[in-house]
Design an enzyme around this catalytic site. Sequence first.
Site, short mmCIF file in Angstrom:
data_model
loop_
_atom_site.label_atom_id
_atom_site.label_comp_id
_atom_site.label_asym_id
_atom_site.label_seq_id
_atom_site.Cartn_x
_atom_site.Cartn_y
_atom_site.Cartn_z
CB SER A 186 -0.99 0.00 1.17
OG SER A 186 -2.03 -0.91 0.91
CE LYS A 219 -4.67 1.41 -0.78
NZ LYS A 219 -4.02 0.10 -0.73
CE1 TYR A 273 -5.83 2.07 2.61
CE2 TYR A 273 -5.58 -0.12 3.56
CZ TYR A 273 -5.08 0.93 2.82
OH TYR A 273 -3.81 0.85 2.29
#
Length: 382
Positions: free
Chosen positions: A55, A58, A165
């Site tokens: 992540s 991201k 999320y």
Amino acid sequence: MSDLQAVLDGAVKAEDVPFAVGMVGGKDGVTWSGAAGERAPGKAASVDTVFRIYSMTKAIGSTAAMILIDRGKLDPDARVEDIIPAFADIEVLDRFEGDEPVLRAPKSKATVRQLATHTSGLEYEFWNDTIARYLTVTGRPSILSGQKAALFYPMASDPGTRWGYGMGIDWLGQIVETIDGRRIDDFCREEIFEPLAMVDTAFEVSEAMQPRLASVSMRGEDGHFAPFDIAPPSHPQVYGMGHALYSTAPDYMNFLRMVLNRGALGGRRVLSEKSLEWMLADHMQGLNFRRMVTAMPAITADCDPFPDARRTHSFAFLRVEDDVPGMRSAGSQTWAGVLNSHFWFDAKKDVAALIMTQSLPFVEPRFMKTYESFERAVYAGK
């Protein structure tokens, strides 16, 4: 900054982490780096160790979208379905009747900004047991499969109503491809990695990166780490901008230093100063981050960083809105990868830092103790 090395060494010795790489820098360069433990059996960890950053991808996906916003090609408040019509097929998972999921139309239309701030209604199964149940009973693939069909999770809530999320940044990557015409891996390489000299950041592990790739460990019921096989799928149907990258601490530090330098690094500009400032503002439109409660304890613990502070989200990062005593300043921004690769930057104090390993569960207390010790040592040395 010998205290920083002591933190890493102590954490490895205590088996709080299998190994660790740390790095600290600021606008003008790297001020400290170190490593401890073995990144793979018989191979010492080094500063140039290659990580599956999951992540941490991201923020780069959000930056890719931000580049198009900067160029006037993308409106952050555009409806997603107006750019990608198939997005209109996504409904809200309202409830289950027995094992049958009941879906309904969303009460509002998700926007580009909501994708970036995790307020679009799309949520991962790892922190939402209802979505986990949906995937189980329907046999739908996980977003980590790399299949295009995996983008189409149902929404867990109506867009714009709460933090949840999920895979919003994967959809941002699809938006970039649709508007720009380049595949997202080509776009990122040409617009972000090459300008920032991120030579070891890629969607596939290159021949040069392979010898430095770390192994992954999972903590077992006996409290010890054991090998665990996990990686983003190679050559998938869709490169998920929520999870698909490999990188190193030096490369990611270049990205963070670009942010501290207001959009440019080494004479190469990625974003205009005005757009960088806009990207870093709170974009949650009145909402706040909320505690992420695990639905899969073997993969992740609950995630609730700095619970005594108000937390929001910029277009690319989680924001802390209050000073944390002895640690980061109000306005500092952060995120992490599920294998416990973490970063933050603090523009007020000109700090960017990373502490990275490859272990599960994510944010387990023993790792978070190490993270806090590392951060406190960074600021003690300022």
